[in-house]
Design an enzyme around this catalytic site. Sequence first.
Site, PDB file in Angstrom:
ATOM      1  N   GLU A   1       0.839  -1.215   0.000  1.00 13.64           N
ATOM      2  CA  GLU A   1       0.000   0.000   0.000  1.00 13.64           C
ATOM      3  C   GLU A   1       0.868   1.256   0.000  1.00 13.64           C
ATOM      4  OE1 GLU A   1      -3.019  -0.178  -0.571  1.00 13.64           O
ATOM      5  OE2 GLU A   1      -3.821  -2.044   0.224  1.00 13.64           O
ATOM      6  N   GLY A   2       1.999   1.180  -0.661  1.00 16.39           N
ATOM      7  CA  GLY A   2       2.949   2.286  -0.692  1.00 16.39           C
ATOM      8  C   GLY A   2       3.988   2.114   0.389  1.00 16.39           C
TER       9      GLY A   2
END
Length: 379
Positions: free
Chosen positions: A363-364
């Site tokens: 998610e980054g």
Amino acid sequence: MTVDRLLPDQDARDLIELTREIADKELARRVDEHERAETYPDGLFATLGAAGLLGLPYPEEFGGGAQPYEVYLQVIEELAMRWAAVAVATSVHTLACYPVAAHGTAEQRARWLPDMLAGRLIGGYSLSEPQAGSDAGALTCRAERVADGYRITGSKAWITHGGIADFYALFARTGEGSRGVSCFLAPGAAEGLTFGRPEEKMGLHAVPTTSAHWDGALLEPDRLIGEEGQGLQIAFGALDSGRLGIAACATGLAQAALDEAVRYAKERQTFGKRIIDHQGLGFLLADMAAGVDSARATYLDAARRRDAGLPYSRQASIAKLVATDAAMKVTTDAVQVFGGYGYTREFRVERYMREAKIMQIFEGTNQIQRLVISRHLAK
């Protein structure tokens, strides 16, 4: 430990109690077996869906729970306290529903959302590629417009529930540049779609992560979500919410590690007293507790801003950064509390430590979160 939660109303308190009952019965009793054997928990997500836990932040008219993110994320945290892989997959499913819920036409929402939110269709998120992870704009998977729809060609990577999901939020290139990416609701099975073998991961073993290979598979025209070229806007809008889901997962994992460490520290004795009564160890546990509570407060602040309709992108990145870094530290310290035993598979804390690492990456990455935060500061 049962977390003393500040919840907005009695309905939310009842939902948390229901979640705890299901999590204790269906997750806590099965997690060790499936994580060690690396086997998928068949039927579990259907159970969560039947209980209404797979569509919590979405509208009631489509079968969702209409819950604020403040409450939904605390449900995710409760699941993660018992089984991180299931909590992550639940968060990813919620993420995969976002494009249709937020950008689908009335016909698309009516056709697909009820089954998605009820858990009759389980979703995956298909944005990353082998050479396009943090730099989503570098993706090369193509969607070629043809008479009867779109032909998809290319490869995707790091798909949670890959090969098992019933649908994927798929992002593919229909043009050039950052405005040349579009979003599709892809079926879980299609002629020309194949999946790689599950990745041999450090943790989260019970839910597969795979690559996907598209060899001219045809998607019908009505599987385009939003407008052509709107894909990255949709993806990044979803990821702000998804980062909060991972922050909640990380907090739940850290809470589980803290609980195990405190329990052990109260039982283990050295030099004639419990190790928790030695100041050096007691202070370590205190720092762990402070890290867990800080992580929770940070994601709840971002969630409440989201629920109030305020900008929350910066706060979502801060929550993801703070919570996942805390999870890595707390789980590492939990292993230290157990000493040599913590390095064995006899106790769960070694698994918690392995599971925490990925939360700083997906998610980054946390380096990307720092980039997002610094750009907000520079405005």
